[in-house]
Scaffold this active site. Structure first.
Site, PDB file in Angstrom:
ATOM      1  N   GLY A   1       2.698  -1.165   4.499  1.00 42.88           N
ATOM      2  CA  GLY A   1       3.156   0.424   3.936  1.00 42.88           C
ATOM      3  C   GLY A   1       4.215   0.861   3.362  1.00 42.88           C
ATOM      4  O   GLY A   1       4.767   0.373   2.430  1.00 42.88           O
TER       5      GLY A   1
ATOM      6  N   GLU B   1      -5.785  -4.388  11.032  1.00 42.08           N
ATOM      7  CA  GLU B   1      -4.610  -3.379  11.410  1.00 42.08           C
ATOM      8  C   GLU B   1      -4.868  -2.773  12.502  1.00 42.08           C
ATOM      9  O   GLU B   1      -5.796  -1.879  12.599  1.00 42.08           O
ATOM     10  CB  GLU B   1      -4.629  -2.485  10.362  1.00 42.08           C
ATOM     11  CG  GLU B   1      -4.503  -3.146   8.823  1.00 42.08           C
ATOM     12  CD  GLU B   1      -3.637  -2.212   7.993  1.00 42.08           C
ATOM     13  OE1 GLU B   1      -2.529  -2.254   7.334  1.00 42.08           O
ATOM     14  OE2 GLU B   1      -4.415  -1.235   7.559  1.00 42.08           O
TER      15      GLU B   1
ATOM     16  N   HIS C   1      -9.521   1.596   5.137  1.00 47.37           N
ATOM     17  CA  HIS C   1      -8.424   1.964   6.033  1.00 47.37           C
ATOM     18  C   HIS C   1      -8.694   2.963   7.161  1.00 47.37           C
ATOM     19  O   HIS C   1      -9.193   3.893   6.774  1.00 47.37           O
ATOM     20  CB  HIS C   1      -7.317   2.354   4.787  1.00 47.37           C
ATOM     21  CG  HIS C   1      -6.119   2.193   5.519  1.00 47.37           C
ATOM     22  ND1 HIS C   1      -5.431   3.235   6.282  1.00 47.37           N
ATOM     23  CD2 HIS C   1      -4.969   1.340   5.337  1.00 47.37           C
ATOM     24  CE1 HIS C   1      -4.263   2.898   6.841  1.00 47.37           C
ATOM     25  NE2 HIS C   1      -3.968   1.812   6.083  1.00 47.37           N
TER      26      HIS C   1
ATOM     27  N   GLY D   1       2.428   2.687  10.965  1.00 49.61           N
ATOM     28  CA  GLY D   1       3.410   3.514  10.680  1.00 49.61           C
ATOM     29  C   GLY D   1       4.047   3.857  12.046  1.00 49.61           C
ATOM     30  O   GLY D   1       5.071   4.834  11.876  1.00 49.61           O
TER      31      GLY D   1
ATOM     32  N   ASN E   1       0.900  -1.031  -0.021  1.00 47.94           N
ATOM     33  CA  ASN E   1      -0.026  -0.066  -0.037  1.00 47.94           C
ATOM     34  C   ASN E   1       0.730   1.138  -0.140  1.00 47.94           C
ATOM     35  O   ASN E   1       1.487   1.534   1.149  1.00 47.94           O
ATOM     36  CB  ASN E   1      -0.797   0.031   1.249  1.00 47.94           C
ATOM     37  CG  ASN E   1      -1.967   1.265   1.485  1.00 47.94           C
ATOM     38  OD1 ASN E   1      -1.835   2.027   0.450  1.00 47.94           O
ATOM     39  ND2 ASN E   1      -2.267   1.362   2.509  1.00 47.94           N
ATOM     40  N   TRP E   2       1.000   1.762  -1.120  1.00 48.19           N
ATOM     41  CA  TRP E   2       1.915   3.053  -1.393  1.00 48.19           C
ATOM     42  C   TRP E   2       1.486   4.423  -0.706  1.00 48.19           C
ATOM     43  O   TRP E   2       2.122   5.250  -0.728  1.00 48.19           O
ATOM     44  CB  TRP E   2       2.232   3.348  -2.728  1.00 48.19           C
ATOM     45  CG  TRP E   2       3.319   2.434  -3.252  1.00 48.19           C
ATOM     46  CD1 TRP E   2       3.844   1.398  -2.793  1.00 48.19           C
ATOM     47  CD2 TRP E   2       4.152   2.483  -4.399  1.00 48.19           C
ATOM     48  NE1 TRP E   2       4.932   0.658  -3.376  1.00 48.19           N
ATOM     49  CE2 TRP E   2       4.954   1.488  -4.417  1.00 48.19           C
ATOM     50  CE3 TRP E   2       4.050   3.379  -5.377  1.00 48.19           C
ATOM     51  CZ2 TRP E   2       5.760   1.208  -5.524  1.00 48.19           C
ATOM     52  CZ3 TRP E   2       4.735   3.169  -6.584  1.00 48.19           C
ATOM     53  CH2 TRP E   2       5.792   2.349  -6.328  1.00 48.19           C
ATOM     54  N   LYS E   3       0.107   4.525  -0.243  1.00 43.64           N
ATOM     55  CA  LYS E   3      -0.591   5.235   0.192  1.00 43.64           C
ATOM     56  C   LYS E   3      -0.243   6.638  -0.883  1.00 43.64           C
ATOM     57  O   LYS E   3      -0.431   6.688  -1.957  1.00 43.64           O
ATOM     58  CB  LYS E   3      -0.074   5.788   1.592  1.00 43.64           C
ATOM     59  CG  LYS E   3      -0.208   4.458   2.573  1.00 43.64           C
ATOM     60  CD  LYS E   3      -0.062   4.791   4.117  1.00 43.64           C
ATOM     61  CE  LYS E   3      -0.319   3.620   4.884  1.00 43.64           C
ATOM     62  NZ  LYS E   3       0.068   3.613   6.381  1.00 43.64           N
TER      63      LYS E   3
END
Ligand code: PGA
Length: 261
Positions: free
Chosen positions: A233, A166, A96, A172, A10-12
């Site tokens: 991520g 999650e 998300h 993060g 997930n590159w956001k």
């Protein structure tokens, strides 16, 4: 019962067209074809993703990070499931925690997104997870129940589903939930799913863990029976560390399969 292990990148809101091209060619390594890999790019890169996947004959599948709750019409800025499908998208994240927190997505919107994706034959990856405060107060189970019920009640439309657990505090933060603790939650999630799906169907639903997964800790999660992959991520942005992560997972999967035989 076998569930194909899934690794979702997930590159956001990160990356560029150039880094995408480079990344795709660098992850095109033959020994990783045993696991499914999906790349969720920002929407403007979907055309390049489609073009490069074809050019490289890449096994990496196309994913999106969002979809409109509406199937079409005058909704400025929205992108429908049909449009995602045109670009070869096969998996899309729904709910998300960053979209729940910053974009104020509601349960009604998430429910409509699932329906829109199923209508187009795209697999939704429904993200659920408790906050640090809820975790500390022992509310994990109640929160997950509510997050599932508000989108699946009374009966979900037919269509494949992937869950991503999650815990919000692990995203993060560099503080992942431990693999044994994640397994416990995944097992509970699989039991909760029986409220809406048959026992056999629950065995087919893949449940991914997400939150500070990297190439050093990824394999540990895959050793557990109810953890079917990871949603990654920051650990997915660089091709070499993503390859290391996928290699670690591929060997853990082989070990798990051998121990099941
Ligand atoms: P992270 O993000 O791997 O950077 O913690 C995971 C996610 O938000 O899906």
């Amino acid at each position: 019962m076998t569930r194909t292990q899934l690794v979702m990148a997930n590159w956001k809101q990160q990356g560029s067209e150039q880094t995408l091209k480079q990344w795709l060619s660098e992850v095109n390594v033959p020994e990783l074809t045993a696991i499914s890999r999906v790349l969720c790019v920002p929407l403007p890169y979907l055309a390049t993703l489609r073009q490069q996947r074809a050019a490289l004959q890449s096994p990496v599948l196309a994913g999106a990070q969002l979809v409109s709750a509406w199937t079409g019409g005058a909704y400025t800025g929205e992108v429908s499931a049909a449009m995602l499908s045109e670009f070869g998208v096969t998996y899309t994240l729904v709910g998300h925690s960053e979209r729940r927190q910053w974009l104020l997505e509601t349960a009604d919107s998430r429910r409509a997104q699932l329906a829109a994706l199923w209508q187009q034959g795209i697999t939704p990856v429904l993200c659920v997870g408790e906050t640090a405060a809820q975790h500390q107060q022992g509310q994990t189970f109640a929160v997950l129940w509510q997050q599932l019920a508000e989108v699946l009640d009374p009966q979900p439309a037919p269509g494949p589903l992937v869950l991503a657990y999650e815990p919000v505090f692990a995203i993060g933060s560099g503080q992942p939930l431990s693999a044994p603790d994640a397994q416990q939650v995944h097992q509970q999630l699989r039991q909760l799913l029986q409220h809406w799906y048959s026992a056999a169907d629950c065995q087919q639903i893949r449940i991914l863990y997400g939150g500070s997964v990297n190439s050093n800790n990824a394999a540990e999660y895959l050793r557990y029976p109810d953890i079917d992959g990871v949603l990654v991520g920051s650990g997915s942005l660089k091709a070499d560390s993503f390859n290391a992560l996928c290699r670690a997972i591929a060997s853990a999967v082989t070990a798990k399969t051998v121990s099941l035989i």
